[in-house]
Design a protein around this motif. Structure first.
Motif, PDB file in Angstrom:
ATOM      1  N   HIS A 155      -5.925  -6.305  59.940  1.00  0.00           N
ATOM      2  CA  HIS A 155      -5.232  -5.874  61.157  1.00  0.00           C
ATOM      3  C   HIS A 155      -5.701  -6.640  62.392  1.00  0.00           C
ATOM      4  O   HIS A 155      -4.955  -6.790  63.364  1.00  0.00           O
ATOM      5  CB  HIS A 155      -5.483  -4.379  61.407  1.00  0.00           C
ATOM      6  CG  HIS A 155      -4.902  -3.489  60.360  1.00  0.00           C
ATOM      7  ND1 HIS A 155      -5.486  -2.304  59.997  1.00  0.00           N
ATOM      8  CD2 HIS A 155      -3.787  -3.618  59.601  1.00  0.00           C
ATOM      9  CE1 HIS A 155      -4.765  -1.723  59.053  1.00  0.00           C
ATOM     10  NE2 HIS A 155      -3.738  -2.500  58.800  1.00  0.00           N
ATOM     11  N   ILE A 156      -6.933  -7.125  62.356  1.00  0.00           N
ATOM     12  CA  ILE A 156      -7.564  -7.654  63.564  1.00  0.00           C
ATOM     13  C   ILE A 156      -6.750  -8.760  64.250  1.00  0.00           C
ATOM     14  O   ILE A 156      -6.585  -8.729  65.471  1.00  0.00           O
ATOM     15  CB  ILE A 156      -8.994  -8.130  63.244  1.00  0.00           C
ATOM     16  CG1 ILE A 156      -9.884  -6.915  62.929  1.00  0.00           C
ATOM     17  CG2 ILE A 156      -9.591  -8.922  64.395  1.00  0.00           C
ATOM     18  CD1 ILE A 156     -11.300  -7.267  62.510  1.00  0.00           C
ATOM     19  N   PRO A 157      -6.205  -9.752  63.508  1.00  0.00           N
ATOM     20  CA  PRO A 157      -5.474 -10.818  64.217  1.00  0.00           C
ATOM     21  C   PRO A 157      -4.227 -10.344  64.958  1.00  0.00           C
ATOM     22  O   PRO A 157      -3.762 -11.022  65.877  1.00  0.00           O
ATOM     23  CB  PRO A 157      -5.089 -11.791  63.088  1.00  0.00           C
ATOM     24  CG  PRO A 157      -6.044 -11.492  61.975  1.00  0.00           C
ATOM     25  CD  PRO A 157      -6.305 -10.032  62.073  1.00  0.00           C
ATOM     26  N   TYR A 158      -3.698  -9.183  64.577  1.00  0.00           N
ATOM     27  CA  TYR A 158      -2.449  -8.715  65.163  1.00  0.00           C
ATOM     28  C   TYR A 158      -2.645  -7.779  66.354  1.00  0.00           C
ATOM     29  O   TYR A 158      -1.693  -7.481  67.075  1.00  0.00           O
ATOM     30  CB  TYR A 158      -1.618  -7.976  64.102  1.00  0.00           C
ATOM     31  CG  TYR A 158      -1.339  -8.784  62.870  1.00  0.00           C
ATOM     32  CD1 TYR A 158      -0.329  -9.743  62.857  1.00  0.00           C
ATOM     33  CD2 TYR A 158      -2.085  -8.608  61.708  1.00  0.00           C
ATOM     34  CE1 TYR A 158      -0.068 -10.493  61.721  1.00  0.00           C
ATOM     35  CE2 TYR A 158      -1.837  -9.353  60.568  1.00  0.00           C
ATOM     36  CZ  TYR A 158      -0.832 -10.296  60.579  1.00  0.00           C
ATOM     37  OH  TYR A 158      -0.572 -11.041  59.457  1.00  0.00           O
ATOM     38  N   LEU A 159      -3.853  -7.312  66.571  1.00  0.00           N
ATOM     39  CA  LEU A 159      -4.068  -6.219  67.512  1.00  0.00           C
ATOM     40  C   LEU A 159      -4.307  -6.715  68.935  1.00  0.00           C
ATOM     41  O   LEU A 159      -5.200  -7.523  69.199  1.00  0.00           O
ATOM     42  CB  LEU A 159      -5.252  -5.367  67.058  1.00  0.00           C
ATOM     43  CG  LEU A 159      -5.046  -4.652  65.727  1.00  0.00           C
ATOM     44  CD1 LEU A 159      -6.328  -3.964  65.289  1.00  0.00           C
ATOM     45  CD2 LEU A 159      -3.916  -3.628  65.828  1.00  0.00           C
TER      46      LEU A 159
END
Length: 220
Positions: A155-159
């Motif tokens: 999820h991290i790259p999208y947040l």
């Protein structure tokens, strides 16, 4: 979820951090940095407290940001400034606005200097650090959150919330991103108050470490 953490665990964490504060004070004494990065400007009376910039991805009216801002203001230990999106930008990643004109409006937030921006969390942090909105040169700490939903793994790259903290870090400013796991039909907005109770001692400890020069040095 913050509500599943045992109260005694939270109390123990707070006690440890309080003890750490006392030890650090004895070691450091009353010596202060003669040129702190937290000094204000603009002709107003100087506020020597460390400056904290608060942003998020859920929007300036989201409960996670609201409850965290209220808690930081109540602590009285920092000079709080807020710059956050005017609407939900949760999955915006590290995007920036390049083909539209950003609009910025001042807003009231219980004593904090606050602006809402039509762009992404990265836009907000970039604007705040540019000197276009605030009179200070840079904050001591940037906090992005509290985000609704976990910030982990793929999820991290999208947040957007993580990207706001990352943008500050890339500019050489210590930063923290905070999120709270959210369960459909179980979680409620008041859970953010419990999340604040858990993370606030950590934020205050980070601010103290930065003031003492104990935070990790950034190299690029």
């Amino acid at each position: 979820m913050a509500t599943q953490m045992p109260p005694n665990l939270v109390a123990n964490l707070q006690n440890v951090l309080v003890g750490r504060k006392g030890k650090g004070d004895e070691e450091q004494g009353e010596e202060k940095d003669p040129n702190p990065i937290t000094s204000g400007g603009g002709g107003e009376e100087e506020d020597s407290r460390p400056i904290v910039l608060l942003t998020n991805a859920g929007g300036i009216s989201s409960p996670g940001l609201t409850f965290l801002a209220e808690a930081l203001l109540r602590s009285g230990l920092c000079n709080l400034h807020v710059c956050a999106p005017d609407s939900d930008k949760s999955m915006s990643g590290h995007s920036v606005t390049v083909r539209e004109t950003l609009s910025v409006s001042s807003t009231d937030m219980n004593g904090a200097t606050a602006f809402e921006v039509s762009g992404t969390p990265v836009d907000c942090v970039s604007l705040a650090l540019s000197g276009a909105l605030f009179s200070w040169s840079r904050p001591a700490l940037v906090v992005s959150g509290i985000n609704r939903g976990s910030s982990c793994g793929h999820h991290i790259p999208y947040l957007g919330a993580v990207a706001g903290a990352r943008e500050a870090f890339m500019c050489g400013v210590p930063s923290i991103s905070i999120s709270m796991s959210w369960r459909k039909d179980e979680s409620k907005e008041s859970d953010f108050k419990d999340a604040v109770d858990v993370c606030l001692p950590l934020l205050l400890a980070a601010i103290r470490d930065i003031e003492r020069g104990l935070s990790p040095k950034l190299a690029f």
